[in-house]
Scaffold this motif. Structure first.
Motif, PDB file in Angstrom:
ATOM      1  N   ARG A  28     -27.220 -52.680 -53.424  1.00 26.66           N
ATOM      2  CA  ARG A  28     -26.780 -53.967 -52.889  1.00 26.66           C
ATOM      3  C   ARG A  28     -25.977 -53.816 -51.610  1.00 26.66           C
ATOM      4  N   TRP A  29     -25.083 -52.834 -51.560  1.00 24.62           N
ATOM      5  CA  TRP A  29     -24.184 -52.696 -50.418  1.00 24.62           C
ATOM      6  C   TRP A  29     -24.649 -51.668 -49.398  1.00 24.62           C
ATOM      7  N   GLY A  30     -25.832 -51.090 -49.603  1.00 20.15           N
ATOM      8  CA  GLY A  30     -26.446 -50.261 -48.568  1.00 20.15           C
ATOM      9  C   GLY A  30     -26.087 -48.789 -48.544  1.00 20.15           C
ATOM     10  N   GLN A  31     -25.366 -48.293 -49.544  1.00 24.32           N
ATOM     11  CA  GLN A  31     -25.101 -46.849 -49.567  1.00 24.32           C
ATOM     12  C   GLN A  31     -26.345 -46.079 -50.020  1.00 24.32           C
ATOM     13  N   LEU A  32     -27.300 -46.808 -50.567  1.00 23.15           N
ATOM     14  CA  LEU A  32     -28.558 -46.229 -51.044  1.00 23.15           C
ATOM     15  C   LEU A  32     -29.671 -47.216 -50.718  1.00 23.15           C
ATOM     16  N   SER A  33     -30.785 -46.714 -50.224  1.00 24.54           N
ATOM     17  CA  SER A  33     -31.896 -47.619 -49.919  1.00 24.54           C
ATOM     18  C   SER A  33     -32.899 -47.629 -51.068  1.00 24.54           C
ATOM     19  N   CYS A  34     -33.576 -48.744 -51.190  1.00 20.53           N
ATOM     20  CA  CYS A  34     -34.613 -48.877 -52.209  1.00 20.53           C
ATOM     21  C   CYS A  34     -35.724 -47.857 -51.951  1.00 20.53           C
TER      22      CYS A  34
END
Length: 146
Positions: A58-64
């Motif tokens: 959700r917060w962008g520390q990990l991408s889908c």
């Protein structure tokens, strides 16, 4: 009173550690035990197969994409049988489909996509009380109030 401490530090390093732990230790049990409400899910070392990656996505520390390819690499390497990966992989697609729906149907948050649901009868005062209890996590059902 100080705010509660999170067991999910907000950093890319923490996201990578959770991703690695999920792929190595938890994904193998996801298909079988993903809906177990009786197992603590927030700890990275908990027995639950739940990824605990949602806030990082959700917060962008990990991408889908990173998560998708991590799962795909396991499938390609045949580390786990494809049957053990299918549900989690599908849920990644459902996640993006939900984002698409909110974009394509902006009224979806306040109006049903299917018009016939708008005619559903509601018991005004009773349903309002039940809705408020649900919104406050006070239904009396622990799994609902969690």
């Amino acid at each position: 009173k100080p705010p509660p401490q999170s067991d999910r530090p907000a950093s890319e390093a923490s996201a990578q550690a959770r991703l690695s732990n999920f792929l190595k230790n938890k994904l193998r049990n996801y298909e079988k035990a993903r809906s177990r409400a009786d197992v603590r899910t927030s700890s990275p070392s908990a027995a639950s197969p739940v990824s605990t990656l949602s806030p990082y996505l959700r917060w962008g520390q990990l991408s889908c994409r990173e998560l998708y390819w991590g799962v795909k690499d396991i499938e390609i390497s045949r580390t786990l049988p494809k049957e053990k990966l299918k549900t989690f992989s599908r849920r990644l697609f459902w996640r993006d489909l939900a984002y698409f729906h909110f974009h394509a149907f902006p009224k979806m948050q306040t109006e049903p996509i299917r018009a016939h649901y708008a005619k559903h009868p509601w018991d005004g005062e009773r349903d309002t009380k039940l809705l408020k209890a649900w919104q406050r996590g006070q239904t009396g059902y622990p799994i609902v109030d969690a």
